[in-house]
Design an enzyme around this catalytic site. Structure first.
Site, PDB file in Angstrom:
ATOM      1  N   GLY A 713       0.823  -1.208   0.000  1.00 61.18           N
ATOM      2  CA  GLY A 713       0.000   0.000   0.000  1.00 61.18           C
ATOM      3  C   GLY A 713       0.854   1.253   0.000  1.00 61.18           C
ATOM      4  O   GLY A 713       2.023   1.230   0.410  1.00 61.18           O
ATOM      5  N   GLY A 715       0.555   5.726   0.619  1.00 59.57           N
ATOM      6  CA  GLY A 715      -0.238   6.872   1.039  1.00 59.57           C
ATOM      7  C   GLY A 715       0.499   8.157   0.743  1.00 59.57           C
ATOM      8  O   GLY A 715       1.543   8.157   0.070  1.00 59.57           O
ATOM      9  N   SER A 716      -0.039   9.250   1.245  1.00 58.49           N
ATOM     10  CA  SER A 716       0.555  10.557   0.955  1.00 58.49           C
ATOM     11  C   SER A 716       1.965  10.677   1.530  1.00 58.49           C
ATOM     12  O   SER A 716       2.848  11.262   0.913  1.00 58.49           O
ATOM     13  CB  SER A 716      -0.336  11.664   1.540  1.00 58.49           C
ATOM     14  OG  SER A 716      -1.625  11.606   0.998  1.00 58.49           O
ATOM     15  N   PHE A 717       2.180  10.121   2.722  1.00 54.40           N
ATOM     16  CA  PHE A 717       3.446  10.326   3.411  1.00 54.40           C
ATOM     17  C   PHE A 717       4.297   9.065   3.523  1.00 54.40           C
ATOM     18  O   PHE A 717       5.379   9.124   4.079  1.00 54.40           O
ATOM     19  CB  PHE A 717       3.195  10.878   4.817  1.00 54.40           C
ATOM     20  CG  PHE A 717       2.532  12.218   4.831  1.00 54.40           C
ATOM     21  CD1 PHE A 717       3.090  13.284   4.164  1.00 54.40           C
ATOM     22  CD2 PHE A 717       1.341  12.416   5.505  1.00 54.40           C
ATOM     23  CE1 PHE A 717       2.486  14.535   4.173  1.00 54.40           C
ATOM     24  CE2 PHE A 717       0.721  13.655   5.517  1.00 54.40           C
ATOM     25  CZ  PHE A 717       1.301  14.719   4.839  1.00 54.40           C
ATOM     26  N   GLY A 718       3.819   7.938   3.045  1.00 56.42           N
ATOM     27  CA  GLY A 718       4.613   6.740   3.225  1.00 56.42           C
ATOM     28  C   GLY A 718       4.131   5.563   2.409  1.00 56.42           C
ATOM     29  O   GLY A 718       3.049   5.570   1.834  1.00 56.42           O
ATOM     30  N   VAL A 720       3.761   1.206   2.563  1.00 54.46           N
ATOM     31  CA  VAL A 720       3.616   0.112   3.522  1.00 54.46           C
ATOM     32  C   VAL A 720       4.062  -1.189   2.860  1.00 54.46           C
ATOM     33  O   VAL A 720       3.611  -1.520   1.753  1.00 54.46           O
ATOM     34  CB  VAL A 720       2.160  -0.012   4.006  1.00 54.46           C
ATOM     35  CG1 VAL A 720       2.055  -1.119   5.054  1.00 54.46           C
ATOM     36  CG2 VAL A 720       1.676   1.313   4.591  1.00 54.46           C
ATOM     37  N   LYS A 734       5.592   0.517   7.751  1.00 57.53           N
ATOM     38  CA  LYS A 734       5.248   1.784   7.089  1.00 57.53           C
ATOM     39  C   LYS A 734       6.489   2.666   7.069  1.00 57.53           C
ATOM     40  O   LYS A 734       6.952   3.141   8.104  1.00 57.53           O
ATOM     41  CB  LYS A 734       4.103   2.472   7.829  1.00 57.53           C
ATOM     42  CG  LYS A 734       3.656   3.767   7.179  1.00 57.53           C
ATOM     43  CD  LYS A 734       2.429   4.346   7.892  1.00 57.53           C
ATOM     44  CE  LYS A 734       1.959   5.636   7.238  1.00 57.53           C
ATOM     45  NZ  LYS A 734       0.752   6.180   7.911  1.00 57.53           N
ATOM     46  N   ASP A 835      -8.816  11.303   9.472  1.00 50.95           N
ATOM     47  CA  ASP A 835      -8.636  10.788   8.110  1.00 50.95           C
ATOM     48  C   ASP A 835      -9.238   9.401   7.958  1.00 50.95           C
ATOM     49  O   ASP A 835      -8.620   8.491   7.417  1.00 50.95           O
ATOM     50  CB  ASP A 835      -7.144  10.764   7.755  1.00 50.95           C
ATOM     51  CG  ASP A 835      -6.910  10.644   6.247  1.00 50.95           C
ATOM     52  OD1 ASP A 835      -7.845  10.950   5.478  1.00 50.95           O
ATOM     53  OD2 ASP A 835      -5.807  10.243   5.844  1.00 50.95           O
TER      54      ASP A 835
END
Length: 995
Positions: A713, A715-718, A720, A734, A835
């Site tokens: 996966g 996301g915006s900051f990392g 996984v 993560k 979020d």
């Protein structure tokens, strides 16, 4: 008989216009007024105060409550029924009150649509229908009310566009449509309303640019259009509007720059809210001369360059420039701070989350004596914290966390009489904790973790009788735990002393902490017995006393901690049997007793029947238990062979040697941590509650050097990854993208949130790794992925797609609701996730849901005059799931999570994302569901549910869940249920399905 009378009245009024006049024109008189009022009353189904009971023929209608008449003609001129709790629809026959000039039905529960017949009221000047539940569109016929000057339709459920025909109302002065479902553009015809002074359209779904003509309105004083989707640049004409007092455009999609001379012509401007947009460039230097300004919010944009001189803002009260890309290069870089000395009304000042560097000047002490909130965290300040900060006698919160401040904490902080919150964690403070903190009688929270503080914990902290949270973790503190701090009656949140060098016993007075929720004494040198009185900490949810030298038995009194969810007593010298009574702790999610000297048979009942929550390794004398523990069977008494006894002696001897060797290695490792100069590598966890310790090298090995084949996966900051460690254990790793602005803040926020909350439906953090620019969290691995992938599988995942049946969806909803209920209502300080969305709902092997990703989470400052502080931390969430009220000073709130939860529920049962291409213009997910609810909701239910055999109770079950989703996703936060109520609703739906 009453029904027939009402019907007769309706028929008479319908044909009155055709039959009443010799010339075919409608002829209204005071009889018509009376009949119209009676019809209005007949459509009221709720009158809790009984106000309309007096509306009867026993008295003249001009004497009825709320009704005012013209004295000479006895015609109705005013109806004022605000704040009465009335429920019903608005009768179209109000359009027959031809002398009516004032109609106020504010703050009731009127529903249905606005009658077109209101357009017949050509004398109407004031129309106030705000704070009801009126649906449908704004009738174009309102444009026929040619004398209308005040129009308030706010806080309703109006849809569609704003009629451009309203621009013909030449006498219109005030327009308020805030908090509805309006879409489309702001009509350009509004630029023709020459008398317009107030235009309030906040919290809708309006889009497109601002009309250029608004800036040319001569009497325009108040423009509030925040929380919409307004895009493009701000029309230059608005910057020339010398009459403008309030300019509030926060939380839109405005782009471009602000002109350097912006404030030259805005001479009357007092309030400027532009936070949460996409604005860039420099903050106009002319702001320093805008002497009328009282409130400025430019937070959460992309402003760059220096903070300008602010020396002529004598009336400024709120100044928020946080979370931009501002710098302070050069010798005059901190002049902005010095220039605020003349702003004697300043109450909130925040420059958090920028790129400010250098030393804090002593002039910080010259800020306003009215200053309450001083927020400068998440920058790059170094040097010492000036002692002159003690001049800020009314400050209640100081936030300097996550900088690089050094030196000692100035003892003069202890002279600030109103100080309640101290955030100094994540710096490099050294020396001792000032004894003077004991003088702060209002002190509620002290955050000093992740520094280099040494010496003892001041016993004077026991004088802080309002203290709720004390976090001194990850320092170099020594000595014993002072008994005085256990006598604080308000201690109700967290006591975290982990990762220090504390010695001695835990005082038995710990029993006084009967309101505390979390205690962490891990990674110290504490010894003696775990006090039996720990069982009196009846509110305890989290207990970590691992990695110390405790000895003796595990106290039986722990079974009194009925709500406990996390217990870690590992890596001590505890002996004796495991108390059987612990099997009654039904909420326990983690019980770690590994690496002790426990013996005897492991219980099998209650929590001991679930081997996944138990850790009992390296207790060589334990036996029995459930098969999943892998322990040897217990021998019958008296039947141990001499060979068995020999094996035990050899194992014990080997264990002793191993323990000594391990102790030496641990001592060497810890020493290297405390003295990083002994080793070129420095890797330490940002969270004091983590275990075990992982190096960056360990994580690379577990993920094939972060290979794409391990990626699960992004996301915006990392990103996984699935991690497979050498011992075969799995974890989700993560890794934060530290090159992205905000990633470091996200990592720290997630550590901060996860360290203090524990719940079976929240993701479990195992450890963390922080080495220079590398930061990662190690989380419990969830084999069934996230809800996003189950609802919307990617093409490459199609072969492993898992179908979600009805009961699973309801169970997932219940799990997520339970997690939010805990965060909002069961934490002493409410936590807002900020979020919530399907990708942040993970599913374990049993398809139980766990909420994750706390990178945006905010801990509310409850029962504090600073409760609005969370709002200064910026807009949070993801498009489609973010609550519409975020921004415009509304701040982060639990109601925002409720909104996100409602959207997730609607998505779960329709399998439509809120950002689906079908939702455009005036159509969104909530409206689409509402259009089919309740009559035809089967048409929009996920086809996967309909493909399975449809059971009769599914109608009630899905209908109930969609209703919950719609209730939670209301635009107005005031009318949303709380998560405690939502959990009860879902349980009721689940009961229906199980019948």
């Amino acid at each position: 008989m009453a029904t027939k009378t009402i019907i007769l009245i309706l028929i008479c009024l319908t044909f009155h216009a055709l039959l009443g006049g010799s010339q075919g024109l409608p002829r209204f008189n005071n009889n018509t007024d009376q009949e119209s009022l009676l019809v209005f009353k007949s459509l009221i189904i709720g009158d809790p105060l009984g106000v309309l009971e007096a509306w009867n023929l026993s008295s003249p209608f001009c004497n009825w409550p709320g009704v005012t008449c013209n004295v000479t003609k006895q015609r109705v001129t005013s109806i004022n029924l605000q704040n009465l709790g009335l429920q019903g629809t608005i009768a179209p026959h109000l359009g027959n009150l031809s002398f009516l000039n004032y109609l106020n039905l504010q703050n009731n529960t009127f529903f249905g649509s606005m009658p077109q017949e209101i357009g017949q009221l050509f004398r109407l000047r004031t129309l106030i229908l705000g704070s009801n539940r009126i649906q449908g569109t704004i009738p174009v016929s309102l444009s026929l009310c040619s004398r209308l000057s005040y129009l308030d339709l706010s806080v309703n459920q109006l849809q569609g566009t704003i009629p451009s025909e309203l621009g013909a109302l030449s006498e219109l002065e005030d327009v308020t449509f805030m908090d509805n479902f309006l879409t489309g553009h702001i009509p350009s015809s509004f630029g023709n309303l020459s008398l317009l002074s107030n235009l309030i359209l906040m919290s809708n779904s309006l889009e497109g640019p601002l009309p250029e003509g608004l800036g040319r309105l001569p009497f325009f004083i108040n423009l509030q259009i925040g929380l919409n989707n307004i895009s493009g640049e701000i029309p230059p004409s608005l910057f020339n509007s010398s009459s403008l007092i309030v300019f509030a455009m926060a939380a839109n999609r405005l782009t471009g720059t602000l002109p350097p001379d912006m404030f030259t012509n805005l001479t009357s401007l007092t309030t400027l809210y532009l936070g949460g947009n996409l604005l860039s460039g420099r903050i106009p230097p002319s702001i320093g001369n805008a002497s009328s300004l009282t409130r400025v919010d430019l937070a959460n944009n992309s402003f760059t360059g220096q903070i300008p001189w602010l020396g002529s803002l004598p009336n400024i009260q709120v100044l928020s420039l946080q979370y931009n890309q501002l710098v302070n290069d050069g010798p005059s870089g901190m002049d902005f701070l010095t220039s605020l000395a003349n702003s004697t009304q300043l109450q909130l000042f925040s420059v958090a989350g920028n790129r400010l560097t250098g030393k804090l000047p002593p002039s910080i002490g010259n800020l306003s004596r009215q200053l309450s909130l001083l927020v400068m965290n998440n920058n790059f300040f170094d040097g010492s914290l000036p002692g002159e900060i003690s001049n800020l006698v009314n400050v209640t919160l100081i936030a300097f966390e996550h900088n690089s401040l050094t030196g000692t904490i100035p003892p003069s902080i202890g002279t600030l009489p109103n100080l309640q919150y101290i955030f100094l964690h994540g710096n490099r403070f050294s020396g001792t904790i000032p004894e003077s903190l004991g003088n702060l009688t209002y002190l509620a929270e002290v955050h000093l973790s992740n520094n280099l503080l040494e010496g003892t914990i001041p016993s004077s902290l026991g004088n802080c009788q309002r203290l709720q949270l004390l976090d001194l973790s990850v320092n170099l503190l020594n000595g014993t735990i002072p008994r005085d701090i256990f006598g604080i009656p308000s201690f109700s949140k967290v006591l975290n002393l982990s990762f220090n060098c504390l010695t001695g016993l835990v005082p038995s007075e710990i029993s006084s902490l009967n309101m505390i929720q979390a205690i962490d004494f891990s990674s110290n040198k504490l010894s003696g017995d775990i006090p039996f009185t720990i069982g009196d900490c009846s509110s305890l949810l989290y207990l970590d006393m691992s990695r110390n030298s405790f000895q003796g038995p595990i106290p039986n009194s722990i079974d009194k901690l009925k709500g406990i969810e996390y217990i870690d007593l590992s890596s001590n010298n505890l002996s004796g049997n495991i108390p059987v009574s612990l099997d009654s702790l039904r909420f326990l999610q983690v019980l770690n007793l590994s690496r002790n000297q426990l013996s005897g048979e492991v219980p099998k009942a209650g929590i001991f029947g679930n081997s996944t929550i138990l850790s009992l390794s390296e207790n060589l004398e334990l036996c029995g238990g459930v098969p999943g523990l892998g322990l040897p069977k217990c021998d019958s008494p008296g039947k141990k062979s001499s060979g068995s006894r020999l094996r035990i002696v050899l194992i014990a001897s080997f264990a002793s040697v191993a323990f000594i060797v391990a102790s030496v290695l641990v001592f060497w490792f810890v020493t290297r941590k405390k003295h990083p100069g002994l080793s070129p590598v420095k890797e330490e966890a940002d969270s004091p509650e983590i275990y075990p310790m992982y190096r960056q090298h360990d994580l690379k090995r577990a993920t094939g050097n972060f290979s794409s084949q391990y990626l699960i996966g992004e996301g915006s900051f990392g990103s996984v990854y699935k991690g497979v460690f050498d011992d075969g254990s799995l974890a989700a790793i993560k890794v934060f993208k530290m090159g992205i602005h905000g990633a470091s803040k996200s990592f720290l926020a997630e550590c901060e949130a996860l360290r203090s909350i524990r719940h079976r439906n929240l993701v479990k953090i195992i450890s963390a790794c922080s080495a220079g620019d590398f930061k990662a969290l190690i989380l419990k691995f969830m084999p069934n992925g996230n809800l996003e992938h189950l609802l919307h599988p990617r093409s490459e995942d199609s072969e492993v797609e898992k179908a979600l049946d009805m009961n699973q969806r309801v169970k997932i909803a219940q799990d997520v609701a339970s997690a939010l209920e805990y965060l909002h209502h069961d934490c002493e300080t409410p936590v807002v996730h900020c979020d919530l969305k399907p990708s942040n709902v993970l599913l374990d092997e049993e398809m139980s849901a766990h909420v994750t990703d706390f990178g945006l989470a905010r801990i509310l400052l409850k029962n504090s005059p600073n409760a609005h502080l969370s709002s200064s931390l910026g807009l949070k969430g993801s498009i489609g799931y973010m609550a519409p009220e975020y921004g415009m000073g509304a701040g982060v709130s639990t109601a925002g999570d409720v909104y996100s939860f409602g959207i997730v529920i609607l998505e779960m049962f329709t399998r439509k994302r809120p950002v689906d291409n079908m939702f455009s213009g005036d159509m969104d997910l909530q409206k689409w569901v509402s259009m089919h609810f309740p009559g035809s909701f089967r048409d929009i239910v996920d086809h996967e549910l309909k493909q399975n055999e449809w059971r009769p109770e599914y109608d009630d079950g899905i209908g109930g869940m969609l209703k919950i989703g719609l209730m939670c996703a209301r635009k107005s936060p005031e009318v949303r249920p709380n998560m405690r109520e939502v959990s009860v609703m879902i349980k009721n739906v689940k009961a229906i399905l199980s019948e």
